[in-house]
Design a protein around this motif. Structure first.
Motif: not given
Length: 303
Positions: A171, A173-177, A186, A192, A301, A303
């Protein structure tokens, strides 16, 4: 004289029989200790009794001595006890070291071998932020534990009774690609938050997720159950993830405290009470049991 001797023999036999009967009655009336709502306080017979000391690697020479003194297998155990990976060891580092080192991390578990209050739950993940460790239980019996790095001070992992939702072998990260999260599982869908592999620095450092060693992340990925959906409706919860405790940034690290107290990493009564409360919530939620029809509540949501 012979008569008196025979009487004495008969009397002795009667006394011996009575004594044996009393002993049997005592044994029959003894009630074995159970763990229906507690933990085993005595050390389990299959758990090592070890003493811990602090090894301060003050200089590069101390670090070289440490690497020479302990084998790769032994260092792996020491790293796990200190909640770090090998890249986080350098001169000046303090490490807690047991006087007996094996390759079986279960020998050093801070968690009870049996936890009776969750024995009715097929599988349970417990994450202790206070001691930065996870435990996996099957019907109240500990099968695995290991180190974690939970959410840092500004983004702590939310305490609570959560459930395994969806998973992904890889996966972003939604914070930093640039952050790749292997074996992501999850347990807080909308936020998230989940477990996954990432570096363990020896303190809470994540953006709310729970970092693990690669083999631990893969184990949970394969072991825990996901939610069951009917379309976009939740039909059944996945494996419960119980997050408890607060990490105290002002005190010495809990695992370093083992050098002074073997009980430093044990459950507190307040934490046991939290788990009891989580169990009550689990038992009151129909989505933890077989359903004849979907339970209301859309999942928006996934994913």
């Amino acid at each position: 004289m012979k008569t008196i001797f025979l009487k004495l023999v008969v009397l002795l036999v009667v006394l011996l029989i009575g004594s044996c009967q009393n002993t049997k009655e005592k044994k029959l009336t003894e009630v074995p200790v159970t763990v229906l709502d507690t933990i085993r306080l005595e050390p389990p017979m299959d758990r090592l009794l070890v003493k811990y000391s602090i090894d301060s690697l003050k200089t590069k020479e101390d670090l070289d001595t440490f690497n020479t003194k302990f084998s790769n297998r032994e260092r792996k155990t020491i790293y796990a006890l200190n909640r770090i990976d090998s890249r986080k060891v350098w001169a000046g580092k303090q490490l807690v070291v047991p006087d007996t080192i094996t390759s079986n991390l279960m020998d050093y578990t801070p968690f009870p071998i049996e936890l009776g209050m969750i024995e009715k739950l097929p599988k349970t993940v417990i994450i202790s932020q206070r001691i930065q460790a996870f435990a996996l239980y099957e019907k109240g019996k500990l099968i695995k534990w290991g180190p974690v790095s939970s959410g840092k001070k500004s983004t702590p992992t939310p305490d609570g009774l959560h459930y395994g939702n969806y998973k992904a072998k890889r996966k972003v990260s939604s914070v930093n690609d640039n952050w790749i999260l292997p074996y992501y599982f999850n347990f807080m869908n909308f936020e998230g938050v989940g477990t996954h592999q990432y570096s363990l620095p020896g303190y809470p450092a994540s953006h709310a997720c729970v970092r693990l060693y690669m083999d631990d992340a893969e184990f949970i990925y394969n072991w825990a159950s996901m939610w069951q959906l009917n379309g976009n409706q939740l039909k059944r919860n996945g494996t419960p993830f119980m997050v408890i405790g607060k990490y105290d940034y002002k005190k010495i690290k809990p695992w370093l405290q083992l050098a002074d107290s073997m009980e430093a990493n044990d459950f507190m009564e307040s934490e046991l009470q939290i788990i009891r409360d989580y169990v009550k919530k689990y038992e009151a939620d129909p989505k933890n049991f077989e359903q004849s029809s979907p339970v209301e509540g859309a999942i928006n949501s996934v994913s």
